[in-house]
Scaffold this motif. Sequence first.
Motif, PDB file in Angstrom:
ATOM      1  N   LEU A 145       0.821  -1.203   0.000  1.00  0.00           N
ATOM      2  CA  LEU A 145       0.000   0.000   0.000  1.00  0.00           C
ATOM      3  C   LEU A 145       0.860   1.261   0.000  1.00  0.00           C
ATOM      4  N   ASP A 146       0.364   2.302  -0.639  1.00  0.00           N
ATOM      5  CA  ASP A 146       1.088   3.574  -0.621  1.00  0.00           C
ATOM      6  C   ASP A 146       1.158   4.136   0.796  1.00  0.00           C
ATOM      7  N   ILE A 147       0.029   4.134   1.477  1.00  0.00           N
ATOM      8  CA  ILE A 147      -0.036   4.510   2.892  1.00  0.00           C
ATOM      9  C   ILE A 147      -0.587   3.296   3.630  1.00  0.00           C
ATOM     10  N   ASP A 148       0.225   2.713   4.482  1.00  0.00           N
ATOM     11  CA  ASP A 148      -0.139   1.425   5.080  1.00  0.00           C
ATOM     12  C   ASP A 148      -0.219   1.551   6.601  1.00  0.00           C
ATOM     13  N   PRO A 149      -1.437   1.598   7.173  1.00  0.00           N
ATOM     14  CA  PRO A 149      -1.589   1.717   8.627  1.00  0.00           C
ATOM     15  C   PRO A 149      -1.637   0.376   9.340  1.00  0.00           C
ATOM     16  N   ASN A 150      -1.340  -0.721   8.636  1.00  0.00           N
ATOM     17  CA  ASN A 150      -1.516  -2.050   9.197  1.00  0.00           C
ATOM     18  C   ASN A 150      -0.285  -2.504   9.971  1.00  0.00           C
ATOM     19  N   ILE A 151      -0.518  -3.403  10.914  1.00  0.00           N
ATOM     20  CA  ILE A 151       0.546  -4.077  11.656  1.00  0.00           C
ATOM     21  C   ILE A 151       0.650  -5.490  11.113  1.00  0.00           C
ATOM     22  N   TYR A 152       1.822  -5.858  10.631  1.00  0.00           N
ATOM     23  CA  TYR A 152       2.042  -7.186  10.053  1.00  0.00           C
ATOM     24  C   TYR A 152       2.635  -8.098  11.121  1.00  0.00           C
ATOM     25  N   LEU A 153       2.003  -9.234  11.302  1.00  0.00           N
ATOM     26  CA  LEU A 153       2.313 -10.118  12.424  1.00  0.00           C
ATOM     27  C   LEU A 153       2.734 -11.487  11.926  1.00  0.00           C
ATOM     28  N   GLU A 154       3.839 -11.984  12.475  1.00  0.00           N
ATOM     29  CA  GLU A 154       4.332 -13.336  12.192  1.00  0.00           C
ATOM     30  C   GLU A 154       4.659 -14.018  13.505  1.00  0.00           C
ATOM     31  N   TYR A 155       4.413 -15.339  13.552  1.00  0.00           N
ATOM     32  CA  TYR A 155       4.696 -16.054  14.799  1.00  0.00           C
ATOM     33  C   TYR A 155       5.230 -17.447  14.497  1.00  0.00           C
ATOM     34  N   ASN A 156       5.958 -17.985  15.451  1.00  0.00           N
ATOM     35  CA  ASN A 156       6.356 -19.393  15.472  1.00  0.00           C
ATOM     36  C   ASN A 156       6.295 -19.852  16.930  1.00  0.00           C
ATOM     37  N   PHE A 157       6.844 -21.024  17.206  1.00  0.00           N
ATOM     38  CA  PHE A 157       6.760 -21.543  18.568  1.00  0.00           C
ATOM     39  C   PHE A 157       7.475 -20.637  19.562  1.00  0.00           C
ATOM     40  N   PHE A 158       8.525 -19.971  19.132  1.00  0.00           N
ATOM     41  CA  PHE A 158       9.358 -19.208  20.055  1.00  0.00           C
ATOM     42  C   PHE A 158       8.892 -17.769  20.219  1.00  0.00           C
ATOM     43  N   GLU A 159       8.671 -17.061  19.132  1.00  0.00           N
ATOM     44  CA  GLU A 159       8.416 -15.634  19.230  1.00  0.00           C
ATOM     45  C   GLU A 159       7.354 -15.177  18.239  1.00  0.00           C
ATOM     46  N   THR A 160       6.746 -14.037  18.575  1.00  0.00           N
ATOM     47  CA  THR A 160       5.781 -13.353  17.711  1.00  0.00           C
ATOM     48  C   THR A 160       6.362 -11.983  17.377  1.00  0.00           C
ATOM     49  N   THR A 161       6.442 -11.672  16.091  1.00  0.00           N
ATOM     50  CA  THR A 161       7.071 -10.430  15.639  1.00  0.00           C
ATOM     51  C   THR A 161       6.039  -9.564  14.930  1.00  0.00           C
ATOM     52  N   ILE A 162       5.988  -8.289  15.301  1.00  0.00           N
ATOM     53  CA  ILE A 162       5.124  -7.329  14.609  1.00  0.00           C
ATOM     54  C   ILE A 162       5.995  -6.327  13.867  1.00  0.00           C
ATOM     55  N   LYS A 163       5.528  -5.948  12.680  1.00  0.00           N
ATOM     56  CA  LYS A 163       6.210  -4.956  11.854  1.00  0.00           C
ATOM     57  C   LYS A 163       5.196  -3.927  11.375  1.00  0.00           C
ATOM     58  N   PHE A 164       5.643  -2.692  11.217  1.00  0.00           N
ATOM     59  CA  PHE A 164       4.751  -1.641  10.730  1.00  0.00           C
ATOM     60  C   PHE A 164       5.573  -0.609   9.971  1.00  0.00           C
ATOM     61  N   ALA A 165       4.888   0.144   9.107  1.00  0.00           N
ATOM     62  CA  ALA A 165       5.557   1.155   8.295  1.00  0.00           C
ATOM     63  C   ALA A 165       5.667   2.470   9.074  1.00  0.00           C
ATOM     64  N   PRO A 166       6.733   3.250   8.859  1.00  0.00           N
ATOM     65  CA  PRO A 166       6.869   4.532   9.551  1.00  0.00           C
ATOM     66  C   PRO A 166       5.741   5.493   9.187  1.00  0.00           C
ATOM     67  N   ALA A 167       5.418   6.368  10.111  1.00  0.00           N
ATOM     68  CA  ALA A 167       4.355   7.350   9.901  1.00  0.00           C
ATOM     69  C   ALA A 167       4.923   8.629   9.302  1.00  0.00           C
ATOM     70  N   ASN A 168       4.018   9.492   8.911  1.00  0.00           N
ATOM     71  CA  ASN A 168       4.383  10.805   8.364  1.00  0.00           C
ATOM     72  C   ASN A 168       3.629  11.881   9.124  1.00  0.00           C
ATOM     73  N   LEU A 169       4.099  13.108   9.004  1.00  0.00           N
ATOM     74  CA  LEU A 169       3.406  14.229   9.634  1.00  0.00           C
ATOM     75  C   LEU A 169       2.083  14.486   8.935  1.00  0.00           C
ATOM     76  N   GLY A 170       1.122  15.007   9.698  1.00  0.00           N
ATOM     77  CA  GLY A 170      -0.168  15.332   9.112  1.00  0.00           C
ATOM     78  C   GLY A 170      -0.109  16.592   8.267  1.00  0.00           C
ATOM     79  N   TYR A 171      -1.120  16.779   7.447  1.00  0.00           N
ATOM     80  CA  TYR A 171      -1.197  17.966   6.588  1.00  0.00           C
ATOM     81  C   TYR A 171      -2.655  18.219   6.245  1.00  0.00           C
TER      82      TYR A 171
END
Length: 570
Positions: A145-171
């Motif tokens: 996505l051009d602007i992506d507000p989602n949190i992407y989540l991956e997991y296995n038996f050991f750990e759960t990792t979340i990733k997200f895109a940096p934000a920008n200033l409002g306008y």
Amino acid sequence: MGLLRLLVLALLASQPEVVGGAETVGNSSEGLLEFSMGTFRYFELNRPFPEEAILRHISSNVTFLIFQIHSQYQNTTISFSKTPLPNTSGTGTDKGLVFILRPEQSMCTWYLETLDAEPVQNVAIPLSYSGRDPIPGGCNLEFDLDIDPNIYLEYNFFETTIKFAPANLGYARGTDPPPCDVGTGRDSRWRLQYDVYQYFLPENDLTEEGLLQHLQRMAEVPQVMANAIKVVTLTANDKTSVSFSSLRGQGVIYNVIVWDPFLNTSAAYVPAHTYACSFEETEGNCSSLGRVSSKVFFTLFALLGLFICFFGHRFWKTELFFIGFIFMGFFFYVLITRLTPIKYDVRLILTAIAGSVGGIFLVAAWWRFGILLLCMLCVGLVLGFLVSSVTFFTPLGNLKIFRDDGVFWVTFSCIAVLIPVVFMGCLRILNILTCGFIGSYSVVLAVDSYLYTSLSYITLNVLKRALNTDFRGAFTNVPFQTNDFIILAVWGMLAVSGITLQIRRERGQPIFPSHPYKLWKRERERRVTNILDPSYHIPPLRERLYGRLTQIKEFFQKEQPAGERTPLLL
């Protein structure tokens, strides 16, 4: 009759809408869903019937919208157009889109559909933000996505990792967005901060209704700050990725709030949830987490542990077998897991065999050599292992300094070694404490194979750290709810009862039993020299075996006829 029907319809149309709650009103027309700003709505999606979502009467001071949709485990697709495209749509269980409003725009539409064969129960909400609020995912360079507000989540038996895109200033509406990477000064997006929040669902709650209800507490900024736990704060210089310990079968919701410290404004990403397991797998799914092999192993282990809790010091050799089993079993399981790809059930069986060998070896070492300090060192290290695990189970384990493996294992080992050193002057107390705490904790591990409890992660987190090098960067927060308080009370009651009983029973008794080999050797010498001892007249083992074999051989021989065989003398 027709006039009466018109009056009823007019009365229904004049009823005010529900604001700030969950709305369950049906479609205003076939294939069309009308939403109100900031109001949750439940609805059902079916594969052949996509829906169009519409939001009217948008205020002029709103600059952008985030429309988010959630389901438990079935995927849904949200798109700006009827034909979903990679850069204008998202598919998953927790998805959202940012809609940048044009000047004078007061209405927005989205398209919702599912490719799942079964109907999907969803909850969705549109949220509004002003031109002063930061835009979640506004500087996305990693995802579609051009602007992506989602949190992407991956997991296995050991750990759960979340990733997200940096934000920008409002306008403001109709203006160009600020550049993302032109500068790093105060007027750029590099001043933004990201607060990562974690929210635990009730333990052992896998219901769809429970999840969708609790997701409503993690969508808006004030609710997230009031209900969730802030785990960490990231700056624009940090990597937008955070790892947590996977809690298999425990529902967890994650969200990120981006905050502009210069304008004191904030915005929330789209929350994401996980159970660290699958609802669709036939074996080992979320509804049947405990394997049969685990239940058998830990149930037998708990029965032995209960015996040790109350009678360990009196039955010294049984306790040594228990301690040797733990020692050898732990290290053997870590070794075969890291070096071989064999299945879990096979590993558990091999661990049980190796642990039994370790227990027998420790008992044999005590019987032959009788070195009390060596045996008590093993006993004290097992208690120290539990004490050190409890120490790192607290928030102390999440300190940044312990993400370094060297610092962690040195500190862990020092705490474990400290316990036998402190109690070296009172070995009986050390032994009874070990029996009480270790024996009763085996019951906690057995309960976890049937019913989720966070107390099992006291030692499981250490095992994960030993098995997986990436686990060092994971936050090890766990929920502590009603079940955990009950099991903690049972653990404490068993430990205190076992320790008290053994201390009272062992008053006036020898501190530890004598050296078994010396006793056996002394008894053997006494039997050889004392002819009045009945055991002195017992033949040697070889003669006894030979006599027994002779008796068996005679049993199978044919009997000779009776009568006189010599000639009569005249």
